[in-house]
Every structure is written in C-alpha cells, then in structure tokens.
Design a protein around this motif. Structure first.
Motif, PDB file in Angstrom:
ATOM      1  N   LEU A 110      -9.818  45.697  98.847  1.00  0.00           N
ATOM      2  CA  LEU A 110      -9.870  44.276  98.497  1.00  0.00           C
ATOM      3  C   LEU A 110      -8.457  43.723  98.630  1.00  0.00           C
ATOM      4  O   LEU A 110      -7.502  44.378  98.238  1.00  0.00           O
ATOM      5  N   ASP A 114      -8.894  37.378 100.177  1.00  0.00           N
ATOM      6  CA  ASP A 114     -10.355  37.397 100.159  1.00  0.00           C
ATOM      7  C   ASP A 114     -10.930  37.098  98.777  1.00  0.00           C
ATOM      8  O   ASP A 114     -12.143  37.242  98.560  1.00  0.00           O
ATOM      9  N   ILE A 115     -10.078  36.690  97.851  1.00  0.00           N
ATOM     10  CA  ILE A 115     -10.520  36.330  96.501  1.00  0.00           C
ATOM     11  C   ILE A 115     -10.364  34.817  96.358  1.00  0.00           C
ATOM     12  O   ILE A 115      -9.236  34.321  96.215  1.00  0.00           O
ATOM     13  N   ALA A 118      -8.153  33.368  93.353  1.00  0.00           N
ATOM     14  CA  ALA A 118      -6.900  34.020  92.967  1.00  0.00           C
ATOM     15  C   ALA A 118      -5.691  33.376  93.630  1.00  0.00           C
ATOM     16  O   ALA A 118      -5.739  32.953  94.796  1.00  0.00           O
ATOM     17  N   LEU A 122      -2.146  40.955  91.993  1.00  0.00           N
ATOM     18  CA  LEU A 122      -3.303  41.824  91.753  1.00  0.00           C
ATOM     19  C   LEU A 122      -2.834  43.038  90.960  1.00  0.00           C
ATOM     20  O   LEU A 122      -2.340  44.009  91.525  1.00  0.00           O
ATOM     21  N   ASP A 142      -4.808  32.896  88.526  1.00  0.00           N
ATOM     22  CA  ASP A 142      -5.543  31.889  89.275  1.00  0.00           C
ATOM     23  C   ASP A 142      -4.584  30.843  89.842  1.00  0.00           C
ATOM     24  O   ASP A 142      -3.358  31.001  89.771  1.00  0.00           O
ATOM     25  N   GLY A 150     -11.509  39.217  87.524  1.00  0.00           N
ATOM     26  CA  GLY A 150     -12.553  39.036  88.513  1.00  0.00           C
ATOM     27  C   GLY A 150     -13.356  40.307  88.712  1.00  0.00           C
ATOM     28  O   GLY A 150     -12.990  41.384  88.234  1.00  0.00           O
ATOM     29  N   ALA A 152     -15.753  42.361  91.896  1.00  0.00           N
ATOM     30  CA  ALA A 152     -16.191  42.440  93.286  1.00  0.00           C
ATOM     31  C   ALA A 152     -17.197  43.582  93.401  1.00  0.00           C
ATOM     32  O   ALA A 152     -17.192  44.512  92.587  1.00  0.00           O
ATOM     33  N   ALA A 163     -15.535  39.931  96.592  1.00  0.00           N
ATOM     34  CA  ALA A 163     -15.250  39.299  95.309  1.00  0.00           C
ATOM     35  C   ALA A 163     -16.216  38.155  95.027  1.00  0.00           C
ATOM     36  O   ALA A 163     -16.603  37.405  95.929  1.00  0.00           O
TER      37      ALA A 163
END
Length: 370
Positions: A110, A114-115, A118, A122, A142, A150, A152, A163
């Motif tokens: 991840l 791709d979030i 966010a 991470l 965020d 979060g 996924a 996610a």
C-alpha cells in the motif's frame, strides 16, 4: 523535569528478494552500523537488511508468519519533536515459514498516493484475517494534518491492499493493533501521545492548540490507550471508543509522572492461558512493559518489563505464538548505526514463568543500550 525528546514509532524502503535471518551480508544501508560496539552484544540480528523497517506487527496466517512493519526512509524532512522526519510513504509485507528461515519481501502492499483521504506519514500498521479477507490497518495524517486510522483490504495476506475511501469513523491518533478473541470478536486498540496527537483528544474533541504532551502533569492519571470493538465487516467501530485503564498494584490508575510504567504508545494485545496481556511502550523511558486483565477491555494491572531499552530511542513490538514457542518482534537501529528514524526489525523468543509472568529480555548482552 528535564526535557524529554520524543520521536514516534513507525516505517521502511523498497526492494524485493529473499533474506536470511541474521544475514551477515550487509547492504550499503547497513554499513553505518558495522563495528559499532553498542551492538556487539545484540541478542538477534536484523530480519531485513536491504531496507529500513520498524514497528513489526507479526501474525500467523495459515501456519506462516507474516510481518507488517512500517517503512523508514531518509526523506530529508527536518527532525523535530513531533516526528515529522518519520515521513514514511508506503508499506511492504514480509513473510517466513518459521523464525530462522528465509524472509521474503513481497513488495509494496500500500502506498500513500493510493489512499484518497491521506496527506502524509504512514506510521505503524497492523493486519487481521476474517471473513475470508485480509484487513490492513494504518495511521496517516489527513489533509488537515490530523492523524486518523484507515483500513484497506485484500484477498491475500501479502496484498496489494485497497484502501477504503475514508478513515474509520471516530478514529484518531496512531498505532492501531487488532486483537481477535477466541469468540471471533475483534477489537482495535490505538493511541500514542506527543507526535501521535492523543493528548489533543483529551476533551473528547480535537484541540489543535492542546498541550504538546501530558508528560508535565505528573500527579494526574496518565493518558491511556483506546479500544473499540469492530463491526463484523471489520471496517468500522461497532461502539464508542473506550479508555483502556492501566492500574498499579494497589488498584489505582498509573499516573503521568510514572514514566517507567505509564502508557505512551505502541499497544499490543495477546492472550495466554485465558489471561489478556496488554503490552506497550513507555515512550520516553524506552521500555516495553505489560499489564494483565481478565477481558479485552480491562482494567489491566501492571506486571513488569518485557524488554529493556533498545538503541534508537523508539520501541514498538508485537507478540505471536508459532512453532510451539512465543516470539517477540521488535526493532532497533543496528543497520543505521543508531539513527532514530532508520530502523530494522528483529525477533527473539519470549518466555513465561510458571505463574504466567513474562521474563524480562535485555536486547544487548554486553552493552549498555542508553
């Protein structure tokens, strides 16, 4: 009180290949730690040497060990007390058939872009298996720079994970860990003070101007980790978030000034002989400690130290049973020669006394870790 500098616990770097536990061949990333006398007495060697890894969450899925760490990189972000230099941007998943066997890097599971919700950072993740699916829980700031948690999903323990478009409703802070009890009920524990922002939620609402930490209020009860039961689909909280109360030997809540025992970050839950073991990092005193309760919500009574401080400031761990033994996964900074934000994951055996107490582990036989 002297100033205590805090650098939160969290993540590592790409490249996939097979690696041996205790690998003696060092990559260019490991050169800084070679010959460092502080690590000469290390009881274990890095599990991964081609990239920096931290905060290992280990699980056994279908008889195999999977490790979900954060992925440290040298992002060039200026270092500060809020941990902005822990600027991790993706996650990898690692696996091994058994402790001591080959470790496989399954590549990026991840990544930040791709979030949808966010913004950055991470930090330390965790994973779970239920309903035929694999669930990956992670903290990230965020778009308003507030830490949320979060989730996924994937059909495989190695990902890639997709996610959800929004963080878990009502989630905040960092260091999520999932515990699934023998009745198949799953709980999410989370929280960390200072850079983890838990202290900003002390009133029940987010206060961006809140105290930078609660470490100066020595006579008040310490902030606690949080817990909430998860919905059956593992994607949301099924109830309001609760405090996880940690008590001393007299049944009183641990105080803020009790730096050797109080919660700071990195909670983990496991079950041993019908007792629930809440373990966590004391943060500014760098110990892994534990408390015992008779149910997943607590209260939990403090018991003692699992591991004395590692080199590298932060401490974050997981505990898992495999092959008839219990294992403690943790990290230090052997590969980077002690740089706090460039860490490496390790593993060592965890042992219990006959009364269920965990035997304290010194990660360095011949060296002072401080």
């Amino acid at each position: 009180m002297k100033k205590r500098f805090y650098f939160p616990a969290l993540t590592a770097f790409p490249v996939s290949i097979f690696l041996l536990i205790g690998c003696q061949q060092r990559s260019s990333q490991s050169a800084d730690g070679d010959g460092d006398p502080r690590f000469e007495g290390a009881i274990s060697q890095p599990l991964v040497s081609h990239s920096y890894t931290a905060d290992p969450s280990a699980h056994v899925f279908e008889g195999k060990i999977y490790v979900y760490p954060s992925h440290d990189i040298d992002a060039g972000t200026p270092e500060n007390d809020n941990g902005d230099h822990f600027d991790m941007r993706d996650y990898h998943v690692f696996s091994m058939d058994s402790v001591g066997g080959e470790v496989t890097d399954h590549g990026v599971a991840l990544k930040l872009e791709d979030i949808p919700w966010a913004g950055r950072q991470l930090w330390a993740p965790d994973a779970a298996h239920k309903n035929g699916k694999y669930y990956f829980y992670f903290p990230a700031k965020d778009k308003q720079d507030i830490f949320r948690i979060g989730v996924a999903t994937s059909d495989k323990p190695t990902g890639p994970f997709a996610a959800e478009p929004e963080p878990i409703q009502g989630s905040f802070s960092m260091d999520p860990t999932v515990f699934t009890d023998t009745d198949s009920t799953s709980y999410l524990y989370f929280g960390g003070i200072w850079g983890g922002q838990l202290q900003r939620w002390a009133s029940g609402e987010y206060d961006p101007q809140g105290s930078s930490t609660d470490l100066e209020n020595d006579s008040l009860p310490a902030l606690t980790p949080k817990v909430a039961r998860l919905t059956d689909d593992m994607l949301q909280f099924a109830e309001a978030v609760r405090d996880v109360l940690i008590l001393d030997e007299n049944g009183q809540p641990l105080l803020t000034g009790d730096h050797d025992r109080r919660f700071f970050e990195g909670s983990w839950m496991h079950k041993y002989k019908d007792n629930y073991y809440l373990s966590y990092s004391t943060g500014d005193t760098h110990q892994l400690v534990y408390a015992i309760g008779d149910n997943p919500y607590g209260p939990f009574t403090y018991q003692g130290v699992i591991m004395t401080p590692v080199i590298g400031w932060t401490t974050h761990h997981s505990i898992v049973e495999h092959g008839g033994k219990w294992w403690l996964f943790y990290h230090d900074t052997q590969l980077s020669g002690g740089k706090t934000h460039l860490r490496n994951i390790k593993v060592t055996e965890l042992q219990y006394d006959n009364d269920g107490r965990i035997r304290t582990i010194n990660p360095y036989r011949n060296a002072d870790p401080i």
